[in-house]
Design an enzyme around this catalytic site. Structure first.
Site, PDB file in Angstrom:
ATOM      1  N   ASP A  22       0.822  -1.207   0.000  1.00 18.59           N
ATOM      2  CA  ASP A  22       0.000   0.000   0.000  1.00 18.59           C
ATOM      3  C   ASP A  22       0.858   1.259   0.000  1.00 18.59           C
ATOM      4  OD1 ASP A  22      -2.314   1.506   0.061  1.00 18.59           O
ATOM      5  OD2 ASP A  22      -2.542   1.394   2.216  1.00 18.59           O
ATOM      6  N   HIS A 214      -7.397   0.555   9.574  1.00 18.62           N
ATOM      7  CA  HIS A 214      -6.442   1.034   8.568  1.00 18.62           C
ATOM      8  C   HIS A 214      -6.727   2.523   8.355  1.00 18.62           C
ATOM      9  CE1 HIS A 214      -4.125   0.206   4.686  1.00 18.62           C
ATOM     10  NE2 HIS A 214      -4.523   1.461   4.551  1.00 18.62           N
ATOM     11  N   CYS A 247      -3.399   6.470  -2.010  1.00 16.93           N
ATOM     12  CA  CYS A 247      -4.201   5.610  -2.868  1.00 16.93           C
ATOM     13  C   CYS A 247      -4.171   6.194  -4.269  1.00 16.93           C
ATOM     14  CB  CYS A 247      -5.642   5.510  -2.373  1.00 16.93           C
ATOM     15  SG  CYS A 247      -6.684   4.497  -3.451  1.00 16.93           S
ATOM     16  N   ASN A 256      -0.512   6.712   4.815  1.00 18.94           N
ATOM     17  CA  ASN A 256      -0.991   5.850   5.876  1.00 18.94           C
ATOM     18  C   ASN A 256      -0.440   6.289   7.224  1.00 18.94           C
ATOM     19  OD1 ASN A 256      -2.322   3.367   4.516  1.00 18.94           O
ATOM     20  ND2 ASN A 256      -0.437   3.643   3.347  1.00 18.94           N
TER      21      ASN A 256
END
Length: 308
Positions: A22, A214, A247, A256
Site C-alpha cells: 500500500d 487502517h 491511494c 498511511n
C-alpha cells in the site's frame, strides 16, 4: 520514556505492515525489485511478523508493483513471517498461488463511486468477482483478508452511512474472509465515528477479533482513531513504515499511519508489539534515501540523527 499503561487496552497489538504494498504503490519512484526485497527483509529484521509484500494486479494499473513475480521468490527465506499479497481477481490469485503465497487479500469498496474508480464495477459486481477468488483460496487452504475502503468518507459521495459499511462487511464475512480491515481511505474519520462503526459491526454479528483498522492521516486523526479502536478491543492495526502511501485511485488520500508513530504511542502505553522502533526508524531512513525524499513520519524525523 517509561510506559504508562491505560486500563482496558490490549496487552499486545499485531502490526500489519503495509508499506511494501500500500505504501509503495503510490510512490512516483519505481524501486528495483531487489531494493524492495531488502526493504521487506529489513522490516522483518526489525521484528514485524506480518508484512504485506506486493499486489498481483495488472501492471497497467499499478506499475509500481509490476515486478511481483520477480520479488516474491526472494522472500522465501523469511521463515515465521506472514507475507500476504493482494489479489484483485482469479487471474491474480492464480499468479499468487503459483509462487507459493500462503495468504491473500481482496480489496472491496463500500461506495459505488470508488468501486467504479478502483475496479470499474459496482459494489455488487465487485463482490461477485471476489466470490470465486475467496472460494478458491479457501479450497487451497489460503486464508483471505478483506479490505473495505471508504468506510467513513468518500471524495465523491461525502460521509458514508454506517449501514452501508455493515452490509459490505457482512457479505465479505459470509463469503469466507477471516479478517476485515476497515479503511479510512481519505483520512476523514474522527473517534466517535470509529466507535459507531465498530459497535454496528458487532451488532451485525461480526466480532471485534475479526476486525483490523487502517487509518490515513489526512487530518491528523490516525492515532486518535487507532486509540479509539484499541479501547474497543481491536488488536490488529495496519500501518506503513515511514508513513508511505496513499491511494492511486483517490487523489485526496494522503499517507498511511506511520508504523513508527504507532509504535511510539503503543510503547508509551506499555503495549507489546515485538517491533524494534530504532531499527525500524533506520529502515525508513534507508528507504527514504532510495525514494529521494524525507519520511513524513514525525517519529522518524524526531529520532533521526541531527546534523550539528
Amino acid at each position: 520514556m517509561s510506559p504508562t499503561p491505560e486500563p482496558g487496552l490490549p496487552a499486545r497489538v499485531r502490526v500489519h505492515e503495509v508499506g511494501p504494498r500500500d505504501g509503495l504503490q503510490n510512490e512516483k519512484a519505481l524501486l528495483p525489485f531487489d531494493v524492495k526485497a531488502e526493504f521487506i527483509h529489513r522490516l522483518a529484521a526489525a521484528g514485524l511478523t506480518t508484512i504485506e509484500a506486493t499486489s498481483f494486479v495488472h501492471p497497467k494499473w499499478v506499475p509500481q508493483l509490476a515486478d511481483a513475480e520477480r520479488l516474491f521468490p526472494l522472500l522465501r527465506d523469511l521463515d515465521g513471517v506472514r507475507l500476504p499479497v493482494l489479489v484483485p481477481n482469479e487471474r491474480g490469485l492464480d499468479r499468487a498461488l503459483a509462487l507459493g503465497a500462503r495468504e491473500v487479500a481482496v480489496f472491496a469498496s463500500v461506495t459505488e463511486s470508488f468501486a467504479r474508480a478502483n475496479l470499474n464495477r459496482t459494489v455488487d459486481e465487485s463482490l461477485a468477482m471476489f466470490t470465486p477468488v475467496i472460494a478458491r483460496a479457501l479450497d487451497a487452504e489460503v486464508p483471505v483478508r478483506g479490505y473495505l475502503s471508504m468506510c467513513f468518507g468518500d471524495p465523491w459521495e461525502g460521509e458514508v452511512p454506517v449501514d452501508r459499511v455493515v452490509r459490505v462487511a457482512r457479505r465479505l464475512i459470509d463469503l469466507g474472509c477471516a479478517e476485515l480491515s476497515l479503511g479510512d481511505t481519505i483520512g476523514v474519520a474522527t473517534p466517535g465515528q470509529v466507535t459507531a462503526l465498530l459497535t454496528a459491526l458487532n451488532g451485525a454479528g461480526i466480532p471485534t477479533e475479526r476486525l483490523a483498522v487502517h487509518f490515513h492521516d489526512t487530518y491528523g486523526q490516525a492515532l486518535a482513531n487507532t486509540l479509539t479502536a484499541l479501547r474497543h478491543g481491536v488488536t490488529t492495526v495496519d500501518a506503513s513504515a515511514g508513513g508511505l502511501g496513499g491511494c492511486p485511485f483517490a487523489k485526496s488520500a494522503t499517507g498511511n499511519l506511520a508504523t513508527e508513530d504507532l509504535l511510539w504511542m503503543l510503547e508509551g502505553l506499555g503495549i507489546e508489539t515485538g517491533v524494534d522502533l530504532d531499527r525500524l526508524t533506520g529502515t525508513s531512513l534507508w528507504l527514504a534515501a532510495h525514494l529521494g525524499r524525507p519520511s513524513p513520519s514525525r517519529t522518524v524525523s524526531a529520532l533521526s540523527p541531527k546534523e550539528s
